[in-house]
Write a protein that holds these residues in place. Structure first.
Motif, PDB file in Angstrom:
ATOM      1  N   HIS A  12       0.837  -1.200   0.000  1.00  0.00           N
ATOM      2  CA  HIS A  12       0.000   0.000   0.000  1.00  0.00           C
ATOM      3  C   HIS A  12       0.869   1.246   0.000  1.00  0.00           C
ATOM      4  N   LEU A  13       0.524   2.220  -0.849  1.00  0.00           N
ATOM      5  CA  LEU A  13       1.190   3.514  -0.846  1.00  0.00           C
ATOM      6  C   LEU A  13       0.254   4.548  -0.257  1.00  0.00           C
ATOM      7  N   LEU A  14       0.705   5.194   0.813  1.00  0.00           N
ATOM      8  CA  LEU A  14      -0.103   6.198   1.484  1.00  0.00           C
ATOM      9  C   LEU A  14       0.043   7.534   0.776  1.00  0.00           C
ATOM     10  N   SER A  15      -1.045   8.271   0.672  1.00  0.00           N
ATOM     11  CA  SER A  15      -1.014   9.548  -0.044  1.00  0.00           C
ATOM     12  C   SER A  15      -0.295  10.605   0.772  1.00  0.00           C
ATOM     13  N   PRO A  16       0.669  11.302   0.162  1.00  0.00           N
ATOM     14  CA  PRO A  16       1.322  12.415   0.858  1.00  0.00           C
ATOM     15  C   PRO A  16       0.346  13.570   1.080  1.00  0.00           C
ATOM     16  N   ASN A  17       0.744  14.502   1.943  1.00  0.00           N
ATOM     17  CA  ASN A  17      -0.036  15.710   2.212  1.00  0.00           C
ATOM     18  C   ASN A  17      -1.414  15.412   2.784  1.00  0.00           C
ATOM     19  N   CYS A 208      10.203  10.157  -0.020  1.00  0.00           N
ATOM     20  CA  CYS A 208      10.941  11.380  -0.352  1.00  0.00           C
ATOM     21  C   CYS A 208      10.052  12.619  -0.360  1.00  0.00           C
ATOM     22  N   THR A 209      10.723  13.758  -0.442  1.00  0.00           N
ATOM     23  CA  THR A 209      10.064  15.064  -0.535  1.00  0.00           C
ATOM     24  C   THR A 209      10.815  15.932  -1.535  1.00  0.00           C
ATOM     25  N   ASN A 210      10.091  16.452  -2.534  1.00  0.00           N
ATOM     26  CA  ASN A 210      10.679  17.384  -3.507  1.00  0.00           C
ATOM     27  C   ASN A 210      11.994  16.868  -4.092  1.00  0.00           C
ATOM     28  N   TYR A 211      12.019  15.610  -4.490  1.00  0.00           N
ATOM     29  CA  TYR A 211      13.260  15.019  -4.985  1.00  0.00           C
ATOM     30  C   TYR A 211      13.306  14.973  -6.508  1.00  0.00           C
ATOM     31  N   PHE A 212      12.247  14.462  -7.130  1.00  0.00           N
ATOM     32  CA  PHE A 212      12.201  14.364  -8.591  1.00  0.00           C
ATOM     33  C   PHE A 212      11.398  15.538  -9.159  1.00  0.00           C
ATOM     34  N   LYS A 213      11.925  16.186 -10.188  1.00  0.00           N
ATOM     35  CA  LYS A 213      11.211  17.292 -10.806  1.00  0.00           C
ATOM     36  C   LYS A 213      10.043  16.798 -11.652  1.00  0.00           C
ATOM     37  N   ASN A 214      10.189  15.609 -12.219  1.00  0.00           N
ATOM     38  CA  ASN A 214       9.134  15.041 -13.051  1.00  0.00           C
ATOM     39  C   ASN A 214       9.353  13.537 -13.155  1.00  0.00           C
ATOM     40  N   ASN A 215       8.422  12.856 -13.821  1.00  0.00           N
ATOM     41  CA  ASN A 215       8.505  11.406 -13.894  1.00  0.00           C
ATOM     42  C   ASN A 215       9.651  10.947 -14.789  1.00  0.00           C
ATOM     43  N   GLU A 216      10.020  11.749 -15.778  1.00  0.00           N
ATOM     44  CA  GLU A 216      11.144  11.379 -16.641  1.00  0.00           C
ATOM     45  C   GLU A 216      12.435  11.322 -15.827  1.00  0.00           C
ATOM     46  N   GLU A 217      12.632  12.296 -14.953  1.00  0.00           N
ATOM     47  CA  GLU A 217      13.820  12.288 -14.094  1.00  0.00           C
ATOM     48  C   GLU A 217      13.773  11.120 -13.117  1.00  0.00           C
ATOM     49  N   THR A 243       7.196   4.021  -4.316  1.00  0.00           N
ATOM     50  CA  THR A 243       7.589   5.409  -4.076  1.00  0.00           C
ATOM     51  C   THR A 243       6.418   6.232  -3.568  1.00  0.00           C
ATOM     52  N   SER A 244       6.658   6.958  -2.484  1.00  0.00           N
ATOM     53  CA  SER A 244       5.692   7.956  -2.021  1.00  0.00           C
ATOM     54  C   SER A 244       6.446   9.261  -1.838  1.00  0.00           C
ATOM     55  N   GLU A 245       6.095  10.269  -2.646  1.00  0.00           N
ATOM     56  CA  GLU A 245       6.815  11.540  -2.631  1.00  0.00           C
ATOM     57  C   GLU A 245       5.864  12.692  -2.321  1.00  0.00           C
ATOM     58  N   ARG A 246       6.255  13.485  -1.347  1.00  0.00           N
ATOM     59  CA  ARG A 246       5.496  14.682  -1.014  1.00  0.00           C
ATOM     60  C   ARG A 246       6.052  15.845  -1.818  1.00  0.00           C
ATOM     61  N   GLY A 247       5.211  16.492  -2.601  1.00  0.00           N
ATOM     62  CA  GLY A 247       5.648  17.603  -3.426  1.00  0.00           C
ATOM     63  C   GLY A 247       5.250  18.946  -2.846  1.00  0.00           C
ATOM     64  N   ASP A 248       5.883  19.982  -3.335  1.00  0.00           N
ATOM     65  CA  ASP A 248       5.592  21.349  -2.922  1.00  0.00           C
ATOM     66  C   ASP A 248       4.727  21.995  -3.983  1.00  0.00           C
ATOM     67  N   PHE A 249       3.523  22.362  -3.594  1.00  0.00           N
ATOM     68  CA  PHE A 249       2.595  22.917  -4.577  1.00  0.00           C
ATOM     69  C   PHE A 249       3.016  24.292  -5.073  1.00  0.00           C
ATOM     70  N   LEU A 250       4.025  24.911  -4.452  1.00  0.00           N
ATOM     71  CA  LEU A 250       4.438  26.251  -4.851  1.00  0.00           C
ATOM     72  C   LEU A 250       5.458  26.248  -5.982  1.00  0.00           C
ATOM     73  N   ASP A 251       5.968  25.071  -6.353  1.00  0.00           N
ATOM     74  CA  ASP A 251       6.931  25.028  -7.448  1.00  0.00           C
ATOM     75  C   ASP A 251       6.638  23.848  -8.348  1.00  0.00           C
ATOM     76  N   GLU A 252       7.635  23.393  -9.101  1.00  0.00           N
ATOM     77  CA  GLU A 252       7.377  22.380 -10.121  1.00  0.00           C
ATOM     78  C   GLU A 252       7.196  20.977  -9.561  1.00  0.00           C
ATOM     79  N   PHE A 253       7.562  20.769  -8.312  1.00  0.00           N
ATOM     80  CA  PHE A 253       7.482  19.437  -7.743  1.00  0.00           C
ATOM     81  C   PHE A 253       6.033  19.074  -7.432  1.00  0.00           C
ATOM     82  N   ALA A 254       5.609  17.909  -7.877  1.00  0.00           N
ATOM     83  CA  ALA A 254       4.256  17.435  -7.616  1.00  0.00           C
ATOM     84  C   ALA A 254       4.303  16.214  -6.710  1.00  0.00           C
TER      85      ALA A 254
END
Length: 275
Positions: A12-17, A208-217, A243-254
């Protein structure tokens, strides 16, 4: 998001935020993966935020500290049928704190997964007292504050030796419900690829948090580091990456959660969600 990885185990992957996601898993079964910083209330803690480390941290031996974090730990410890990789909290080791993922299996903390970077403390004097005693703490109190001079230079080198030992103990997989699981916190991906030792890895959980800029990376870096591990013969024939990544809604990280499969030097997407 979940995936059946054996007849008796779901991943199970838990939703960030989502601050209350822990309350929904008290009686669930399987292996659960959360995002980095999931058990830290404030947005940012670093050396310039003096006074914030103590109120956020917890002592896992005494089960004291931040009441919200302790309540989340109790929810997971009450579940005797699941394994949790819940993301990170600030672990108080007396005088200083480290980002740590408490790995909880069948109601017990079986490992404190220490992140390979990040050391936080509020007070150099108390840090000196913890590491080197009362007399040394008095020397720190009277110091100039210059980190290139004694006694702060001695304090920092002593701290780094202790932290280095804690980090070194977290570079091998851990046996969870028949799987060799390698926990990875954010940028520790590169350290794991270099230093992993032990049994061949079946499952990698990446918090992770704010690690990958996009899925290609994300795909590019996974292929890079998994390829290095494959050359070292550190991987099973097929490896799952959760992978469970918390992104910052203020920039490009999702924010992102996804499951990948790596086999025969090829990474493929099993499930993914970006939001």
């Amino acid at each position: 998001m979940h995936k059946q990885i054996s007849p008796n185990i779901e991943l199970h992957l838990l939703s960030p935020n989502t601050p209350d996601f822990f309350s929904r898993i008290s009686s669930a079964k399987g292996i659960f993966v959360g995002s980095e910083n999931s058990m830290i209330d404030v947005d940012k803690i670093d050396e310039f935020y003096k006074g914030k480390v103590g109120p956020e941290s917890v002592d896992l031996d005494k089960m004291t500290g931040n009441s919200r974090v302790l309540s989340l730990l109790e929810i997971m410890k009450e579940n005797k049928k699941a394994a949790f990789f819940p993301g990170t909290l600030l672990r108080n080791y007396g005088g200083y704190s480290l980002p740590v993922m408490p790995i909880i299996v069948d109601g017990k903390i079986v490992r404190e997964q220490v992140k390979q970077d990040g050391i936080f403390y509020d007070d150099e004097v108390e840090l000196g007292r913890h590491l080197l005693g009362d007399d040394f703490a008095e020397k720190v109190k009277r110091s100039s504050g210059d980190y290139f001079d004694e006694p702060l230079k001695t304090l920092q080198s002593t701290l780094m030796r202790e932290v280095k030992d804690r980090r070194a103990a977290c570079l091998s997989p851990i046996k969870i419900k028949g799987y060799n699981v390698l926990p990875v916190i954010c940028s520790d991906l590169s350290a794991m690829a270099k230093n992993n030792h032990g049994n061949k890895v079946d499952l990698i959980v990446h918090s992770c948090t704010n690690y990958f800029k996009n899925n290609e990376e994300r795909i590019e870096l996974y292929n890079k580091y998994l390829g290095k591990m494959a050359k070292r013969d550190n991987l099973a024939n097929e490896v799952l990456i959760a992978t469970s990544e918390r992104g910052d809604f203020l920039d490009e990280f999702a924010s992102f959660k996804g499951i990948f499969s790596y086999s025969r030097n090829k990474l493929s997407v099993v499930k993914q969600e970006c939001f």
